[in-house]
Scaffold this motif. Structure first.
Motif, short mmCIF file in Angstrom:
data_model
loop_
_atom_site.label_atom_id
_atom_site.label_comp_id
_atom_site.label_asym_id
_atom_site.label_seq_id
_atom_site.Cartn_x
_atom_site.Cartn_y
_atom_site.Cartn_z
N ARG A 1 0.81 -1.24 0.11
CA ARG A 1 -0.04 -0.06 -0.20
C ARG A 1 1.08 1.31 0.04
N ALA A 2 2.02 1.09 0.91
CA ALA A 2 2.72 2.33 1.14
C ALA A 2 3.65 2.46 -0.17
N GLN A 3 4.19 1.53 -0.81
CA GLN A 3 5.08 1.45 -1.99
C GLN A 3 4.25 1.94 -3.39
N ARG A 4 2.93 1.75 -3.18
CA ARG A 4 2.13 2.20 -4.29
C ARG A 4 2.11 3.90 -4.15
N VAL A 5 2.24 4.54 -2.92
CA VAL A 5 2.42 5.84 -2.85
C VAL A 5 3.68 6.55 -3.35
N ARG B 1 9.35 8.21 -14.56
CA ARG B 1 10.20 6.92 -14.25
C ARG B 1 9.01 5.50 -14.19
N GLU B 2 9.65 4.66 -14.12
CA GLU B 2 8.71 3.29 -14.05
C GLU B 2 7.72 3.41 -13.08
N ASN B 3 6.62 2.80 -13.71
CA ASN B 3 5.48 2.75 -12.82
C ASN B 3 4.89 1.30 -12.53
N LEU B 4 5.20 1.22 -11.15
CA LEU B 4 5.05 -0.23 -10.70
C LEU B 4 3.52 -0.07 -9.92
N ARG B 5 2.73 0.84 -10.18
CA ARG B 5 1.68 0.85 -9.27
C ARG B 5 0.73 -0.22 -9.58
N HIS C 1 -1.51 -5.57 -7.81
CA HIS C 1 -1.68 -6.97 -8.02
C HIS C 1 -1.07 -7.93 -6.71
N PHE C 2 0.11 -7.45 -6.25
CA PHE C 2 0.43 -8.12 -5.11
C PHE C 2 -0.12 -7.82 -3.79
N GLN C 3 -0.61 -6.63 -3.64
CA GLN C 3 -1.34 -6.21 -2.54
C GLN C 3 -2.89 -6.92 -2.34
N GLU C 4 -3.26 -7.12 -3.47
CA GLU C 4 -4.61 -8.11 -3.69
C GLU C 4 -4.24 -9.32 -3.00
N HIS C 5 -2.96 -10.07 -3.54
CA HIS C 5 -2.73 -11.19 -3.17
C HIS C 5 -2.76 -11.09 -1.58
N GLU C 6 -1.85 -10.41 -0.87
CA GLU C 6 -1.58 -10.34 0.55
C GLU C 6 -3.07 -9.96 1.27
N GLU C 7 -3.75 -9.33 0.76
CA GLU C 7 -5.08 -9.02 1.49
C GLU C 7 -5.92 -10.57 1.37
N GLU C 8 -5.94 -11.48 0.31
CA GLU C 8 -6.62 -12.62 0.38
C GLU C 8 -5.66 -13.39 1.31
N HIS C 9 -4.42 -13.58 1.41
CA HIS C 9 -3.80 -14.26 2.61
C HIS C 9 -4.22 -13.86 3.77
N GLY D 1 12.66 3.84 -5.11
CA GLY D 1 12.77 3.49 -6.39
C GLY D 1 12.52 2.03 -6.69
N SER D 2 12.10 1.86 -8.04
CA SER D 2 11.78 0.30 -8.31
C SER D 2 12.90 -0.62 -7.90
N ARG D 3 13.97 -0.42 -8.12
CA ARG D 3 14.98 -1.55 -7.77
C ARG D 3 14.90 -1.95 -6.27
N ASP D 4 14.62 -0.75 -5.55
CA ASP D 4 14.36 -1.23 -3.97
C ASP D 4 13.24 -1.73 -3.55
N ILE D 5 12.06 -1.29 -4.56
CA ILE D 5 10.72 -1.94 -4.21
C ILE D 5 11.10 -3.40 -4.35
#
Length: 166
Positions: A17-21, A31-35, A40-48, A85-89
């Protein structure tokens, strides 16, 4: 174990959630947009998180006392790495999931046939976590900063799990 897993999934939801910010901030500058990837990954974690919450509810067990602390820690880690940034994400995802996968493998071995419902919950999330790990590994770089970040995040994630399991 499931209480700790539930708290950890709350942390993971908040990391993404915060990485999306942070990713939105970078997108403003072209720059690269990973939102969408992060959503998608956040949805997985919410399901988990929901899988574990349902197990706890059915078992009549309260959530872990570290639930909100994991959420706050996840949000803080996510915002910092999202702004980096994206590599750190990707490095953060790789680091967290490396520890989580080891923890899940240990749980699956430990649970065996002792608690089939708990084992089913853990097994249900394993493949998603493995895909997050592999995606993170593929997207990260090889700089000293990223190696340091991975080491710190792994240590913190291991510490949070150990604290919860005590």
């Amino acid at each position: 174990m499931i209480k700790v897993d539930h708290a950890g999934e709350n942390g993971a939801v908040n990391i993404y959630r915060a990485q999306r910010v942070g990713a939105a901030f970078h997108a403003l500058f072209g720059r690269e947009n990973l939102r969408s990837h992060l959503a998608h990954f956040q949805e997985h974690e919410e399901e988990h998180r929901a899988i574990f919450a349902q197990y706890l509810k059915e078992a009549g067990v309260r959530r872990c006392v570290s639930y909100h602390l994991c959420g706050l820690g996840g949000w803080t880690l996510g915002l910092i790495t999202g702004l980096m940034g994206s590599r750190d994400i990707h490095a953060t995802t790789y680091a967290v999931e490396s520890v989580v996968l080891e923890h899940l493998r240990h749980q699956l071995d430990h649970l065996g046939t002792a608690d089939a419902k708990a084992r089913k919950c853990v097994a249900a999330i394993y493949e998603d976590e493995l895909s997050h790990h592999d995606s993170g590994q593929a997207g990260m770089g090889d700089s000293r900063l990223e190696k340091l970040l991975v080491a710190i995040v792994k240590a913190c994630t291991s510490g949070v799990i150990a604290f919860g399991m005590r």
